[in-house]
Enzyme design. Structure first.
Site, mmCIF file in Angstrom:
data_model
loop_
_atom_site.group_PDB
_atom_site.id
_atom_site.type_symbol
_atom_site.label_atom_id
_atom_site.label_comp_id
_atom_site.label_asym_id
_atom_site.label_seq_id
_atom_site.Cartn_x
_atom_site.Cartn_y
_atom_site.Cartn_z
ATOM 1 N N TYR A 112 2.411 -20.309 11.892
ATOM 2 C CA TYR A 112 1.549 -19.139 11.682
ATOM 3 C C TYR A 112 2.475 -17.974 11.342
ATOM 4 O O TYR A 112 3.614 -18.180 10.922
ATOM 5 C CB TYR A 112 0.737 -18.964 12.989
ATOM 6 N N ARG A 139 -4.352 -11.284 -1.048
ATOM 7 C CA ARG A 139 -3.675 -10.376 -0.100
ATOM 8 C C ARG A 139 -3.169 -11.219 1.065
ATOM 9 O O ARG A 139 -3.787 -11.279 2.120
ATOM 10 C CB ARG A 139 -4.670 -9.287 0.354
ATOM 11 N N LYS A 173 -4.466 -21.172 9.596
ATOM 12 C CA LYS A 173 -5.566 -20.697 10.446
ATOM 13 C C LYS A 173 -6.287 -21.896 11.070
ATOM 14 O O LYS A 173 -6.621 -21.885 12.254
ATOM 15 C CB LYS A 173 -6.565 -19.870 9.621
ATOM 16 N N GLU A 222 -10.620 -15.224 4.489
ATOM 17 C CA GLU A 222 -9.296 -14.841 4.957
ATOM 18 C C GLU A 222 -8.430 -14.307 3.823
ATOM 19 O O GLU A 222 -8.335 -14.922 2.762
ATOM 20 C CB GLU A 222 -8.620 -16.095 5.562
ATOM 21 N N ASP A 223 -7.855 -13.176 4.061
ATOM 22 C CA ASP A 223 -6.849 -12.599 3.169
ATOM 23 C C ASP A 223 -7.353 -12.389 1.735
ATOM 24 O O ASP A 223 -6.655 -12.692 0.760
ATOM 25 C CB ASP A 223 -5.543 -13.403 3.228
ATOM 26 N N ASP A 278 -12.324 -12.638 8.918
ATOM 27 C CA ASP A 278 -11.379 -12.565 10.034
ATOM 28 C C ASP A 278 -10.563 -11.272 10.019
ATOM 29 O O ASP A 278 -10.296 -10.677 11.069
ATOM 30 C CB ASP A 278 -10.451 -13.774 9.917
ATOM 31 N N ASP A 279 -10.171 -10.825 8.832
ATOM 32 C CA ASP A 279 -9.318 -9.625 8.757
ATOM 33 C C ASP A 279 -10.091 -8.381 9.171
ATOM 34 O O ASP A 279 -9.523 -7.452 9.748
ATOM 35 C CB ASP A 279 -8.769 -9.470 7.325
ATOM 36 N N ASN A 295 1.531 -7.789 9.136
ATOM 37 C CA ASN A 295 2.275 -9.054 9.116
ATOM 38 C C ASN A 295 2.856 -9.268 7.728
ATOM 39 O O ASN A 295 2.359 -8.689 6.769
ATOM 40 C CB ASN A 295 1.311 -10.208 9.442
HETATM 41 N N1 LIG Z 1 -2.460 -8.409 13.430
HETATM 42 C C1 LIG Z 1 -3.499 -8.956 12.855
HETATM 43 O O1 LIG Z 1 -4.243 -9.754 13.454
HETATM 44 C C2 LIG Z 1 -3.825 -8.622 11.444
HETATM 45 C C3 LIG Z 1 -2.965 -7.924 10.656
HETATM 46 N N2 LIG Z 1 -3.297 -7.617 9.368
HETATM 47 C C4 LIG Z 1 -2.287 -6.971 8.549
HETATM 48 O O2 LIG Z 1 -2.730 -5.698 8.169
HETATM 49 C C5 LIG Z 1 -2.255 -5.393 6.871
HETATM 50 C C6 LIG Z 1 -3.408 -4.908 6.031
HETATM 51 O O3 LIG Z 1 -4.389 -5.897 5.913
HETATM 52 P P1 LIG Z 1 -5.802 -5.535 5.218
HETATM 53 O O4 LIG Z 1 -6.412 -4.383 5.873
HETATM 54 O O5 LIG Z 1 -6.578 -6.784 5.121
HETATM 55 O O6 LIG Z 1 -5.303 -5.142 3.762
HETATM 56 P P2 LIG Z 1 -5.974 -4.110 2.755
HETATM 57 O O7 LIG Z 1 -5.243 -4.251 1.475
HETATM 58 O O8 LIG Z 1 -7.445 -4.270 2.778
HETATM 59 O O9 LIG Z 1 -5.651 -2.692 3.424
HETATM 60 C C7 LIG Z 1 -4.409 -2.064 3.419
HETATM 61 C C8 LIG Z 1 -4.651 -0.607 3.173
HETATM 62 O O10 LIG Z 1 -3.433 0.116 3.339
HETATM 63 C C9 LIG Z 1 -3.339 1.044 2.253
HETATM 64 N N3 LIG Z 1 -1.977 1.477 2.038
HETATM 65 C C10 LIG Z 1 -1.031 0.949 1.218
HETATM 66 N N4 LIG Z 1 0.093 1.666 1.274
HETATM 67 C C11 LIG Z 1 -0.146 2.676 2.141
HETATM 68 C C12 LIG Z 1 0.619 3.760 2.610
HETATM 69 N N5 LIG Z 1 1.870 3.926 2.203
HETATM 70 N N6 LIG Z 1 0.061 4.605 3.489
HETATM 71 C C13 LIG Z 1 -1.198 4.429 3.914
HETATM 72 N N7 LIG Z 1 -1.979 3.420 3.493
HETATM 73 C C14 LIG Z 1 -1.454 2.554 2.627
HETATM 74 C C15 LIG Z 1 -3.908 0.251 1.097
HETATM 75 O O11 LIG Z 1 -4.205 1.072 -0.006
HETATM 76 P P3 LIG Z 1 -4.185 0.401 -1.487
HETATM 77 O O12 LIG Z 1 -5.363 -0.524 -1.505
HETATM 78 O O13 LIG Z 1 -4.303 1.575 -2.378
HETATM 79 O O14 LIG Z 1 -2.892 -0.331 -1.625
HETATM 80 C C16 LIG Z 1 -5.143 -0.353 1.750
HETATM 81 O O15 LIG Z 1 -6.231 0.521 1.768
HETATM 82 C C17 LIG Z 1 -1.564 -6.652 6.363
HETATM 83 O O16 LIG Z 1 -0.178 -6.511 6.497
HETATM 84 C C18 LIG Z 1 -2.058 -7.735 7.270
HETATM 85 O O17 LIG Z 1 -1.093 -8.745 7.475
HETATM 86 C C19 LIG Z 1 -4.515 -7.930 8.837
HETATM 87 C C20 LIG Z 1 -5.410 -8.633 9.567
HETATM 88 C C21 LIG Z 1 -5.108 -9.098 10.904
HETATM 89 C C1 LIG Z 2 -3.280 -12.177 10.991
HETATM 90 C C2 LIG Z 2 -3.968 -12.016 9.731
HETATM 91 O O1 LIG Z 2 -5.088 -12.473 9.562
HETATM 92 C C3 LIG Z 2 -3.337 -11.282 8.674
HETATM 93 O O2 LIG Z 2 -2.250 -10.738 8.861
HETATM 94 O O3 LIG Z 2 -3.934 -11.211 7.603
HETATM 95 MG MG LIG Z 3 -5.654 -12.534 7.536
#
Ligand SMILES: NC(=O)C1=CN([C@@H]2O[C@H](COP(=O)(O)OP(=O)(O)OC[C@H]3O[C@@H](n4cnc5c(N)ncnc54)[C@H](OP(=O)(O)O)[C@@H]3O)[C@@H](O)[C@H]2O)C=CC1
Ligand SMILES: CC(=O)C(=O)O
Ligand SMILES: [Mg+2]
Length: 568
Positions: free
Chosen positions: A106, A159, A177, A248-249, A271-272, A421
């Site tokens: 993972y 993503r 997953k 997912e992603d 999930d995200d 991540n």
């Molecule tokens: N710990 C956990 O369980 C999980 C962790 N995550 C992690 O969270 C992160 C984001 O996932 P997710 O929300 O699905 O992705 P998204 O792409 O939906 O969201 C990321 C957001 O961050 C913005 N962004 C990019 N650069 C910057 C910056 N410099 N300052 C502020 N905002 C910025 C993006 O804007 P733009 O679209 O313009 O690039 C976008 O709106 C990933 O790294 C993922 O691995 C996600 C799910 C679960």
């Molecule tokens: C953990 C997870 O789902 C992610 O980083 O996208």
């Molecule tokens: Mg994910």
């Protein structure tokens, strides 16, 4: 080919497969653990060395080989190969050594697994539904091998963690997953199906790599993309009307659009958006046991207002409303900072998911700002004085020393969750957060980090990852026979994990149960989710004893069962 046994039982597995066909079937292979009698009956003599082994011995042998590799990526590839060779053994190793193996199957290593998926691809697992095959989706799904499928994890690879577009290599994520569905919640591997929607990739490196396994084409977008996904979802509903489909992603708007479009048509969740929200809420509730600041007094800054950022904020908002705030009061507690700074009313390009969280211009009119035209994270921390800082931006190091020191000046116990991540994308390392806050930060990270030694204190680092949530949600859905997945099911999942936090009885304890307890966590989540599904009217009601029996009957333990030959 073979009959699935009652999972909780040790009843024999009946199969007509013999010889090479039997030992090359990952779900049936026992390697050298086939007994003398089975070797007679199933004509295995000669195919296997004469030694009769045990699963314990096999676990030790595999661990020794795995540990001898130089890199985690090699260990990942080795474990994937084991999964495709002997699934029972793969899960036995995983479950007995969660701490060591979770980071390999993972996050973080699965990220490299996706980046290099084409180089290590060996055997088919799951389904690649590529755009040129769009007219064949129903035919592909119809294979009788998939008759038992109850849970699908699907990605389009756009993503992948914080690593961006990995095209068909994104298949590593659904595989990883679903390994956790089995490893954490005991859902039998044959009930699971990883799917990759191969709609092309905009990753130049992948497109120009001669070894790339995916469809060599830029991503399909717009109406063509939507029609393709619609074709996929309707084929899924037709083939398995009661399946649980986990998204997912998916990138940006696709994630929330698909959830909104399909959540009332089948049993599905993202999930995200939803799983991440639940575990963020669990970790925050656990931190509140330590800080004593009630939820209704928290101010929450979120960096990255995408799927995870908006999902977390919506669920926390509901929990705050449950705790006594009205919705307007609760909204004011959120400060979401995206690429262009703090979300403010009237800003261009605000998405529907972000809309509830835009701040009023009035609130910021007297703020002192670094630059007059944009409100960055430091400005938010200096002026709004958040008690909680959550990172879901995928931006390495975005929680800078000035940001964290500023937060720590205003708050006694800053709650800081760099959730991006894999490890390389974390907004800060725990070591940094502990140093910059003089050991006062309460931390949850997306990927695993080693304990931090600071002066004479050791800090265990909790992994705020949706892996605490989605396997149990899946098990709960299956046990309840739920037809839909509601937001309340995630809310209770988050609360159950919070109730299992060591901080409930010890304010110095770690925030979350350690990952080696993920099986117990998943069963507790499943129970709560199933009960909530009944309360929400999306599952038939049964008493709790019946529910417990159903959960037990689903949970599969990776141990070798005796085999019986079925003569055709
Ligand atoms: N710990 C956990 O369980 C999980 C962790 N995550 C992690 O969270 C992160 C984001 O996932 P997710 O929300 O699905 O992705 P998204 O792409 O939906 O969201 C990321 C957001 O961050 C913005 N962004 C990019 N650069 C910057 C910056 N410099 N300052 C502020 N905002 C910025 C993006 O804007 P733009 O679209 O313009 O690039 C976008 O709106 C990933 O790294 C993922 O691995 C996600 C799910 C679960
Ligand atoms: C953990 C997870 O789902 C992610 O980083 O996208
Ligand atoms: Mg994910």
């Amino acid at each position: 080919m073979y009959e699935l046994p009652a999972f909780g039982s040790d009843s024999p597995i009946r199969t007509h497969l013999t010889g090479y066909d039997l030992v090359t079937k990952p779900m049936l292979n026992k390697g050298m653990a086939f007994s003398e009698r089975e070797r007679d009956v199933f004509r295995l003599h000669g195919l296997l060395p004469p030694h009769i082994g045990t699963i314990d011995e096999q676990i030790e042998r595999r661990l020794r080989v795995m540990r001898a590799f130089n890199t985690d990526f090699e260990r990942y590839a080795f474990l994937r190969d084991l999964q495709d060779t002997n699934e029972t053994l793969f899960y036995a190793v995983l479950i007995r050594h969660f701490d060591e193996l979770l980071p390999l199957v993972y996050t973080p290593t699965v990220g490299e697994g996706c980046q290099h998926f084409s180089e290590i691809w060996r055997k088919p697992r799951g389904l690649f539904l590529s755009y040129p095959n769009r007219h064949r989706i129903r035919e592909i799904l119809s294979d009788s091998r998939f008759d038992h499928v109850r849970v699908i994890v699907v990605s389009d690879g756009e993503r992948i963690l914080g690593l961006g577009d990995q095209g068909a290599g994104g298949m590593g994520i659904p595989i990883g997953k679903l390994s956790l569905y089995t490893g954490c919640a005991g859902i039998h591997p044959d009930l699971t199906l990883p799917i990759l929607l191969d709609v092309g990739t905009n990753n130049h490196e992948r497109l120009t790599n001669p070894l790339y396994i995916g469809w060599r084409h830029e991503r399909i977008v717009g109406a063509e993309y939507d029609v393709f996904v619609e074709e996929f979802v309707s084929a899924v509903i037709e083939r398995w009307p009661n399946v649980l489909l986990q998204w997912e992603d998916f990138a940006g708007s696709n994630a929330s659009r698909m959830l909104a479009k399909y959540r009332d048509r089948l049993c599905t969740f993202n999930d995200d958006i939803q799983g991440t929200a639940a575990i963020a809420a669990s970790t925050l509730l656990a931190a509140i046991n330590v800080t004593g600041i009630p939820l209704t007094h928290q101010r929450i800054a979120v960096l990255g207002a995408g799927s995870a950022g908006c999902g977390i904020s919506s669920l926390l908002l509901r929990v705050m409303v449950d705790a006594g705030l009205n919705e307007e009061q609760a909204r004011k507690a959120f400060f979401l900072v995206d690429r262009n700074g703090l979300l403010l009313e009237g800003m261009e390009g605000i998405t529907p998911a972000q809309t509830p969280f835009v701040q009023q211009r009035d609130v910021v009119k007297d703020w002192s700002l670094g630059k007059p035209d944009q409100i960055g994270l430091f400005d938010v921390v200096r002026n709004a004085k958040p008690t909680v800082l959550i990172g879901v931006s995928g931006q390495t190091g975005a929680f800078t020393e000035p940001v964290v020191r500023e937060m720590a000046q205003n708050v006694e116990r800053p709650v800081i969750f760099p959730l991006s991540n894999p490890t390389s994308r974390s907004e800060a390392t725990p070591q940094q957060l502990i140093e910059w806050t003089d050991g006062r930060a309460l931390i949850g990270t997306g990927s695993p980090f080693a304990p931090v030694q600071w002066h004479d204190r050791r800090f265990d680092i909790d992994q705020t990852n949706n892996s605490y949530i989605f396997p149990g949600v899946g098990l709960g859905v299956l046990a309840a026979g739920a037809k839909r997945v509601t937001d309340a099911m995630f809310m209770v999942a988050g609360k159950v994990v919070a109730d299992m936090s060591p901080t409930v009885s010890d304010p110095h304890g770690r925030l979350l149960p350690p990952v080696d307890q993920l099986r117990a966590v998943s069963v507790a989540v499943a129970r709560a989710v199933a009960i909530q599904a009944q309360a929400d009217g999306v599952a038939d009601v049964c008493d709790e004893a019946t529910l417990d029996k159903r959960i037990q009957a689903i949970v599969w333990e990776p141990r070798y069962r005796p085999y019986e030959l079925v003569v055709a």
